[in-house]
Design an enzyme around this catalytic site. Structure first.
Site, mmCIF file in Angstrom:
data_model
loop_
_atom_site.group_PDB
_atom_site.id
_atom_site.type_symbol
_atom_site.label_atom_id
_atom_site.label_comp_id
_atom_site.label_asym_id
_atom_site.label_seq_id
_atom_site.Cartn_x
_atom_site.Cartn_y
_atom_site.Cartn_z
ATOM 1 N N SER A 70 -7.147 -43.129 -11.883
ATOM 2 C CA SER A 70 -6.326 -42.013 -11.651
ATOM 3 C C SER A 70 -5.841 -41.852 -10.099
ATOM 4 C CB SER A 70 -6.687 -40.931 -12.165
ATOM 5 O OG SER A 70 -7.986 -40.429 -11.636
ATOM 6 N N GLY A 71 -6.682 -42.113 -8.860
ATOM 7 C CA GLY A 71 -6.537 -42.133 -7.790
ATOM 8 C C GLY A 71 -6.077 -40.939 -7.155
ATOM 9 N N GLY A 72 -6.191 -39.826 -7.853
ATOM 10 C CA GLY A 72 -5.815 -38.454 -7.131
ATOM 11 C C GLY A 72 -4.528 -37.822 -7.778
ATOM 12 N N GLU A 130 -11.504 -53.871 -9.469
ATOM 13 C CA GLU A 130 -10.420 -52.637 -9.129
ATOM 14 C C GLU A 130 -9.965 -52.701 -7.624
ATOM 15 O OE1 GLU A 130 -12.466 -48.807 -9.176
ATOM 16 O OE2 GLU A 130 -10.984 -47.721 -8.891
ATOM 17 N N LYS A 141 -8.644 -53.030 -13.112
ATOM 18 C CA LYS A 141 -8.482 -51.767 -12.877
ATOM 19 C C LYS A 141 -7.856 -51.549 -11.839
ATOM 20 C CE LYS A 141 -11.071 -47.341 -12.441
ATOM 21 N NZ LYS A 141 -12.241 -46.784 -12.646
ATOM 22 N N ARG A 179 -11.386 -38.618 -11.803
ATOM 23 C CA ARG A 179 -11.091 -37.141 -11.727
ATOM 24 C C ARG A 179 -10.008 -36.707 -12.614
ATOM 25 N NH1 ARG A 179 -9.280 -38.700 -5.660
ATOM 26 N NH2 ARG A 179 -9.396 -40.771 -6.555
#
Ligand code: 13P
Length: 340
Positions: A261-263, A177, A219, A294
Protein backbone atom coordinates in the site's frame (compact mmCIF):
# COMPACT_ATOMS: atom_id res chain seq x y z
CA UNK A 1 13.01 -28.22 -3.59
CA UNK A 2 9.58 -29.55 -4.55
CA UNK A 3 8.55 -27.40 -7.50
CA UNK A 4 4.92 -28.52 -7.50
CA UNK A 5 4.63 -27.68 -3.81
CA UNK A 6 5.99 -24.16 -4.46
CA UNK A 7 3.51 -23.68 -7.27
CA UNK A 8 0.65 -24.90 -5.06
CA UNK A 9 1.53 -22.51 -2.24
CA UNK A 10 1.88 -19.55 -4.61
CA UNK A 11 -1.51 -20.38 -6.12
CA UNK A 12 -3.14 -20.82 -2.71
CA UNK A 13 -1.90 -17.40 -1.63
CA UNK A 14 -3.80 -15.71 -4.44
CA UNK A 15 -6.85 -17.97 -4.61
CA UNK A 16 -10.44 -17.36 -3.55
CA UNK A 17 -10.48 -13.55 -3.80
CA UNK A 18 -8.14 -13.42 -0.83
CA UNK A 19 -4.96 -11.45 -0.28
CA UNK A 20 -2.12 -11.12 2.20
CA UNK A 21 -1.87 -9.27 5.45
CA UNK A 22 1.59 -7.81 5.97
CA UNK A 23 2.33 -7.69 9.70
CA UNK A 24 6.08 -7.82 9.28
CA UNK A 25 7.07 -4.39 10.55
CA UNK A 26 10.59 -4.48 11.88
CA UNK A 27 10.92 -3.63 15.57
CA UNK A 28 11.97 -0.06 14.75
CA UNK A 29 9.10 0.50 12.30
CA UNK A 30 6.57 -0.98 14.71
CA UNK A 31 7.95 1.20 17.51
CA UNK A 32 7.68 4.28 15.29
CA UNK A 33 4.00 3.54 14.58
CA UNK A 34 3.36 2.95 18.29
CA UNK A 35 5.23 6.12 19.28
CA UNK A 36 3.13 8.21 16.89
CA UNK A 37 0.05 7.11 18.87
CA UNK A 38 1.63 7.23 22.32
CA UNK A 39 1.63 3.43 22.71
CA UNK A 40 4.53 2.05 24.81
CA UNK A 41 7.29 0.64 22.60
CA UNK A 42 7.90 -2.59 24.48
CA UNK A 43 8.25 -6.16 23.36
CA UNK A 44 5.08 -7.06 25.26
CA UNK A 45 3.10 -4.26 23.57
CA UNK A 46 4.24 -5.48 20.17
CA UNK A 47 3.37 -9.06 21.11
CA UNK A 48 -0.12 -8.22 22.36
CA UNK A 49 -0.80 -6.09 19.27
CA UNK A 50 0.13 -9.03 17.07
CA UNK A 51 -1.95 -11.36 19.25
CA UNK A 52 -4.93 -9.08 18.59
CA UNK A 53 -4.31 -9.46 14.84
CA UNK A 54 -3.81 -13.22 14.68
CA UNK A 55 -6.84 -13.82 16.92
CA UNK A 56 -9.23 -11.82 14.75
CA UNK A 57 -12.27 -14.02 14.15
CA UNK A 58 -12.96 -15.07 10.54
CA UNK A 59 -9.84 -13.28 9.20
CA UNK A 60 -9.12 -16.36 7.09
CA UNK A 61 -12.24 -15.63 5.02
CA UNK A 62 -10.41 -12.67 3.46
CA UNK A 63 -6.73 -13.30 4.15
CA UNK A 64 -4.78 -16.18 2.60
CA UNK A 65 -1.39 -15.49 4.14
CA UNK A 66 0.23 -13.34 6.82
CA UNK A 67 3.77 -12.00 6.65
CA UNK A 68 5.43 -12.22 10.05
CA UNK A 69 8.69 -10.77 11.32
CA UNK A 70 11.68 -12.47 12.96
CA UNK A 71 10.46 -11.48 16.44
CA UNK A 72 6.82 -12.40 15.74
CA UNK A 73 7.29 -15.84 14.18
CA UNK A 74 8.65 -17.13 17.51
CA UNK A 75 5.94 -15.57 19.66
CA UNK A 76 2.84 -16.98 21.30
CA UNK A 77 -0.58 -15.90 22.40
CA UNK A 78 -1.16 -15.51 26.14
CA UNK A 79 -2.64 -19.02 26.22
CA UNK A 80 0.60 -20.48 24.83
CA UNK A 81 -0.58 -21.07 21.23
CA UNK A 82 2.14 -20.01 18.83
CA UNK A 83 1.17 -17.29 16.35
CA UNK A 84 2.07 -19.72 13.57
CA UNK A 85 -0.45 -22.27 14.90
CA UNK A 86 -3.12 -19.60 15.49
CA UNK A 87 -2.78 -18.51 11.85
CA UNK A 88 -2.70 -22.02 10.43
CA UNK A 89 -5.75 -23.01 12.52
CA UNK A 90 -7.51 -20.02 10.93
CA UNK A 91 -6.52 -21.23 7.46
CA UNK A 92 -3.97 -18.46 6.99
CA UNK A 93 -0.57 -19.45 5.59
CA UNK A 94 2.33 -18.04 7.63
CA UNK A 95 5.28 -16.39 5.91
CA UNK A 96 8.13 -14.15 6.99
CA UNK A 97 10.07 -11.06 5.99
CA UNK A 98 13.63 -12.30 5.58
CA UNK A 99 15.58 -9.22 4.51
CA UNK A 100 17.51 -7.25 7.10
CA UNK A 101 16.39 -3.84 5.94
CA UNK A 102 17.42 -1.17 3.45
CA UNK A 103 20.75 0.53 4.16
CA UNK A 104 22.58 3.42 2.46
CA UNK A 105 24.08 2.26 -0.86
CA UNK A 106 27.76 3.22 -0.93
CA UNK A 107 28.59 5.76 -3.61
CA UNK A 108 24.90 6.58 -4.17
CA UNK A 109 23.78 9.32 -1.79
CA UNK A 110 20.06 9.07 -1.04
CA UNK A 111 19.70 5.53 -2.40
CA UNK A 112 19.38 2.25 -0.57
CA UNK A 113 20.36 -1.38 -0.89
CA UNK A 114 18.57 -4.12 1.00
CA UNK A 115 20.84 -6.36 3.04
CA UNK A 116 20.47 -9.89 4.38
CA UNK A 117 21.88 -12.37 1.86
CA UNK A 118 24.77 -13.55 4.09
CA UNK A 119 23.59 -16.50 6.14
CA UNK A 120 20.16 -16.45 4.48
CA UNK A 121 20.25 -20.15 3.51
CA UNK A 122 20.58 -21.11 7.19
CA UNK A 123 17.91 -18.65 8.33
CA UNK A 124 15.48 -19.93 5.68
CA UNK A 125 15.94 -23.50 6.90
CA UNK A 126 15.04 -22.31 10.41
CA UNK A 127 11.99 -20.32 9.25
CA UNK A 128 10.76 -23.31 7.30
CA UNK A 129 11.18 -25.42 10.45
CA UNK A 130 9.15 -22.82 12.39
CA UNK A 131 6.30 -23.19 9.88
CA UNK A 132 6.85 -20.41 7.32
CA UNK A 133 5.76 -21.32 3.80
CA UNK A 134 6.88 -18.16 2.03
CA UNK A 135 9.44 -15.39 2.44
CA UNK A 136 9.49 -11.72 1.55
CA UNK A 137 12.30 -9.32 0.59
CA UNK A 138 11.71 -5.60 0.08
CA UNK A 139 13.91 -3.35 -2.03
CA UNK A 140 13.28 0.40 -2.11
CA UNK A 141 13.72 2.62 -5.12
CA UNK A 142 13.61 6.40 -4.74
CA UNK A 143 12.54 8.81 -7.47
CA UNK A 144 14.38 12.13 -7.39
CA UNK A 145 16.93 14.21 -9.23
CA UNK A 146 19.17 11.71 -11.06
CA UNK A 147 17.41 8.92 -9.16
CA UNK A 148 17.08 6.05 -9.39
CA UNK A 149 20.57 5.30 -10.63
CA UNK A 150 21.37 2.28 -12.75
CA UNK A 151 23.69 1.06 -10.00
CA UNK A 152 20.94 1.12 -7.40
CA UNK A 153 18.42 -0.65 -9.61
CA UNK A 154 20.89 -3.34 -10.64
CA UNK A 155 22.12 -4.03 -7.12
CA UNK A 156 18.61 -4.30 -5.71
CA UNK A 157 17.28 -6.43 -8.57
CA UNK A 158 20.24 -8.77 -8.19
CA UNK A 159 19.69 -9.10 -4.42
CA UNK A 160 15.96 -9.78 -4.97
CA UNK A 161 16.80 -12.55 -7.43
CA UNK A 162 19.42 -14.12 -5.12
CA UNK A 163 16.88 -14.07 -2.29
CA UNK A 164 14.20 -15.62 -4.52
CA UNK A 165 16.46 -18.45 -5.64
CA UNK A 166 17.48 -19.24 -2.06
CA UNK A 167 13.84 -19.20 -0.95
CA UNK A 168 12.81 -21.66 -3.62
CA UNK A 169 15.77 -23.89 -2.77
CA UNK A 170 14.47 -23.96 0.83
CA UNK A 171 10.92 -24.76 -0.34
CA UNK A 172 9.56 -21.29 0.44
CA UNK A 173 7.65 -19.19 -2.08
CA UNK A 174 9.51 -15.90 -2.59
CA UNK A 175 7.54 -12.68 -2.53
CA UNK A 176 9.66 -10.31 -4.56
CA UNK A 177 9.04 -6.70 -3.53
CA UNK A 178 10.66 -3.88 -5.48
CA UNK A 179 8.98 -0.79 -4.02
CA UNK A 180 9.14 2.49 -5.91
CA UNK A 181 8.48 4.94 -3.09
CA UNK A 182 5.59 7.42 -3.17
CA UNK A 183 7.62 10.10 -1.40
CA UNK A 184 8.30 13.16 -3.52
CA UNK A 185 6.79 15.43 -6.12
CA UNK A 186 7.19 13.14 -9.12
CA UNK A 187 4.44 12.65 -11.66
CA UNK A 188 2.42 9.53 -12.42
CA UNK A 189 4.38 9.26 -15.67
CA UNK A 190 7.71 9.24 -13.82
CA UNK A 191 6.39 6.56 -11.47
CA UNK A 192 5.27 4.56 -14.52
CA UNK A 193 8.69 4.78 -16.17
CA UNK A 194 10.68 3.92 -13.07
CA UNK A 195 8.34 1.07 -12.12
CA UNK A 196 8.62 -0.38 -15.63
CA UNK A 197 12.43 -0.09 -15.56
CA UNK A 198 12.87 -1.76 -12.17
CA UNK A 199 10.41 -4.54 -13.00
CA UNK A 200 12.22 -5.29 -16.26
CA UNK A 201 15.52 -5.43 -14.39
CA UNK A 202 14.06 -7.63 -11.65
CA UNK A 203 12.66 -10.17 -14.12
CA UNK A 204 15.93 -10.22 -16.05
CA UNK A 205 17.81 -11.00 -12.83
CA UNK A 206 15.20 -13.59 -11.76
CA UNK A 207 15.76 -15.32 -15.10
CA UNK A 208 19.55 -15.29 -14.64
CA UNK A 209 19.19 -16.79 -11.15
CA UNK A 210 16.86 -19.52 -12.50
CA UNK A 211 13.90 -18.56 -10.37
CA UNK A 212 10.75 -20.50 -11.21
CA UNK A 213 8.24 -17.79 -12.05
CA UNK A 214 5.25 -20.08 -11.42
CA UNK A 215 6.43 -20.52 -7.83
CA UNK A 216 6.80 -16.85 -6.82
CA UNK A 217 4.69 -13.75 -6.30
CA UNK A 218 5.48 -10.15 -7.19
CA UNK A 219 4.76 -7.42 -4.64
CA UNK A 220 5.01 -4.09 -6.45
CA UNK A 221 3.82 -0.56 -5.81
CA UNK A 222 0.84 0.75 -7.69
CA UNK A 223 1.82 3.36 -10.28
CA UNK A 224 1.08 6.58 -8.40
CA UNK A 225 2.05 10.25 -8.53
CA UNK A 226 4.36 11.34 -5.69
CA UNK A 227 2.58 12.20 -2.44
CA UNK A 228 3.62 15.84 -2.79
CA UNK A 229 2.77 16.10 -6.48
CA UNK A 230 0.14 18.79 -7.10
CA UNK A 231 -1.54 16.58 -9.71
CA UNK A 232 -3.24 13.54 -8.17
CA UNK A 233 -4.82 11.39 -10.88
CA UNK A 234 -8.22 9.74 -10.48
CA UNK A 235 -8.70 6.19 -9.26
CA UNK A 236 -9.37 5.00 -12.82
CA UNK A 237 -6.28 6.75 -14.19
CA UNK A 238 -4.12 5.08 -11.55
CA UNK A 239 -5.71 1.70 -12.32
CA UNK A 240 -5.09 2.14 -16.06
CA UNK A 241 -1.46 3.18 -15.62
CA UNK A 242 -0.72 0.39 -13.14
CA UNK A 243 -2.20 -2.37 -15.29
CA UNK A 244 -0.51 -1.03 -18.44
CA UNK A 245 2.87 -0.97 -16.71
CA UNK A 246 2.48 -4.48 -15.27
CA UNK A 247 1.36 -5.90 -18.61
CA UNK A 248 4.57 -4.59 -20.16
CA UNK A 249 6.94 -5.96 -17.57
CA UNK A 250 5.52 -8.96 -15.70
CA UNK A 251 5.61 -12.38 -17.39
CA UNK A 252 2.31 -14.25 -17.61
CA UNK A 253 3.86 -17.24 -15.82
CA UNK A 254 3.78 -15.35 -12.50
CA UNK A 255 0.59 -16.51 -10.72
CA UNK A 256 -0.11 -13.36 -8.77
CA UNK A 257 0.68 -9.74 -8.11
CA UNK A 258 0.12 -8.65 -4.52
CA UNK A 259 0.34 -4.88 -4.09
CA UNK A 260 1.92 -3.06 -1.18
CA UNK A 261 0.00 0.00 0.00
CA UNK A 262 3.02 2.29 0.44
CA UNK A 263 1.32 5.04 2.45
CA UNK A 264 -2.02 5.29 0.63
CA UNK A 265 -5.10 5.45 2.82
CA UNK A 266 -6.99 2.20 3.27
CA UNK A 267 -9.94 3.53 1.29
CA UNK A 268 -7.86 4.67 -1.70
CA UNK A 269 -5.88 1.45 -1.79
CA UNK A 270 -9.13 -0.55 -1.88
CA UNK A 271 -10.69 1.74 -4.51
CA UNK A 272 -7.66 1.51 -6.80
CA UNK A 273 -7.37 -2.27 -6.49
CA UNK A 274 -11.09 -2.50 -7.15
CA UNK A 275 -10.83 -0.37 -10.30
CA UNK A 276 -8.07 -2.60 -11.67
CA UNK A 277 -10.09 -5.75 -11.13
CA UNK A 278 -13.37 -4.23 -12.29
CA UNK A 279 -11.88 -2.97 -15.54
CA UNK A 280 -9.31 -5.63 -16.41
CA UNK A 281 -9.67 -8.82 -14.39
CA UNK A 282 -10.93 -11.01 -17.24
CA UNK A 283 -8.04 -9.92 -19.51
CA UNK A 284 -5.14 -10.43 -17.10
CA UNK A 285 -2.81 -13.44 -16.94
CA UNK A 286 -2.14 -13.07 -13.19
CA UNK A 287 -4.33 -12.50 -10.14
CA UNK A 288 -4.25 -8.92 -8.85
CA UNK A 289 -4.57 -8.73 -5.10
CA UNK A 290 -3.25 -7.07 -1.96
CA UNK A 291 -0.46 -7.52 0.55
CA UNK A 292 -1.08 -4.39 2.58
CA UNK A 293 0.30 -3.49 5.98
CA UNK A 294 -0.77 0.07 6.77
CA UNK A 295 -3.83 0.05 4.49
CA UNK A 296 -5.24 -2.88 6.48
CA UNK A 297 -3.82 -2.31 9.96
CA UNK A 298 -3.87 1.44 10.55
CA UNK A 299 -7.50 1.91 11.72
CA UNK A 300 -7.21 -1.17 13.94
CA UNK A 301 -3.95 0.08 15.46
CA UNK A 302 -5.51 3.46 16.23
CA UNK A 303 -8.51 1.83 17.92
CA UNK A 304 -6.44 -0.74 19.85
CA UNK A 305 -4.12 1.93 21.23
CA UNK A 306 -2.37 -0.51 23.53
CA UNK A 307 -5.51 -1.23 25.59
CA UNK A 308 -6.92 -4.70 26.17
CA UNK A 309 -10.49 -3.29 26.34
CA UNK A 310 -10.23 -2.15 22.71
CA UNK A 311 -9.29 -5.53 21.27
CA UNK A 312 -12.73 -6.45 19.98
CA UNK A 313 -13.33 -3.11 18.25
CA UNK A 314 -9.84 -3.20 16.75
CA UNK A 315 -10.45 -6.71 15.40
CA UNK A 316 -13.69 -5.53 13.82
CA UNK A 317 -11.83 -2.67 12.11
CA UNK A 318 -9.15 -5.07 10.88
CA UNK A 319 -11.74 -7.49 9.53
CA UNK A 320 -13.57 -4.61 7.87
CA UNK A 321 -10.49 -3.47 5.88
CA UNK A 322 -9.65 -7.05 4.97
CA UNK A 323 -13.18 -7.62 3.69
CA UNK A 324 -13.16 -4.34 1.71
CA UNK A 325 -10.04 -5.58 -0.07
CA UNK A 326 -11.62 -8.96 -0.58
CA UNK A 327 -14.47 -7.16 -2.34
CA UNK A 328 -11.96 -5.09 -4.33
CA UNK A 329 -10.51 -8.28 -5.74
CA UNK A 330 -13.91 -9.11 -7.14
CA UNK A 331 -14.44 -5.55 -8.41
CA UNK A 332 -17.31 -5.24 -5.92
CA UNK A 333 -15.88 -2.69 -3.49
CA UNK A 334 -18.06 0.40 -3.00
CA UNK A 335 -17.29 3.57 -1.06
CA UNK A 336 -20.58 3.02 0.84
CA UNK A 337 -19.03 -0.04 2.49
CA UNK A 338 -16.91 2.35 4.53
CA UNK A 339 -19.84 3.77 6.45
CA UNK A 340 -20.67 0.42 8.00
P1 13P B 1 2.55 -1.14 3.32
O1 13P B 1 1.34 -1.81 2.76
O2 13P B 1 2.30 -0.44 4.62
O3 13P B 1 3.27 -0.31 2.31
O4 13P B 1 3.57 -2.29 3.72
C1 13P B 1 3.90 -3.20 2.73
C2 13P B 1 5.03 -4.02 3.14
O5 13P B 1 5.96 -4.20 2.42
C3 13P B 1 5.02 -4.69 4.41
O6 13P B 1 5.35 -6.03 4.12
Amino acid sequence: MNVQELINIAKMLVSGDKGLLAMDESTSTCNKRFAALGIPQTEEARRSYREMIVSTPRLGECISGAILYEETIREQKKDGTTFVKALTDGEIIPGIKVDLGAKELAGHPGEKITEGLDGLRERLAEYSHLGARFGKWRAVITIGEDKPSQGCMLANAHALARFAALCQEAGLVPIVEPEVLMNGEHTLEQSFNVTEMILREVFSQLYDQRVILEGMLLKPNMVLPGMSSPLQETVDEVANATVKCLLRAVPAAVPGIVFLSGGQSGELASARLNAMNLRYKSQLPWALTFSFARAIQQPALEIWHGEEVNVLAAQQALYHRASCNNAARRGEYKAEMEGK
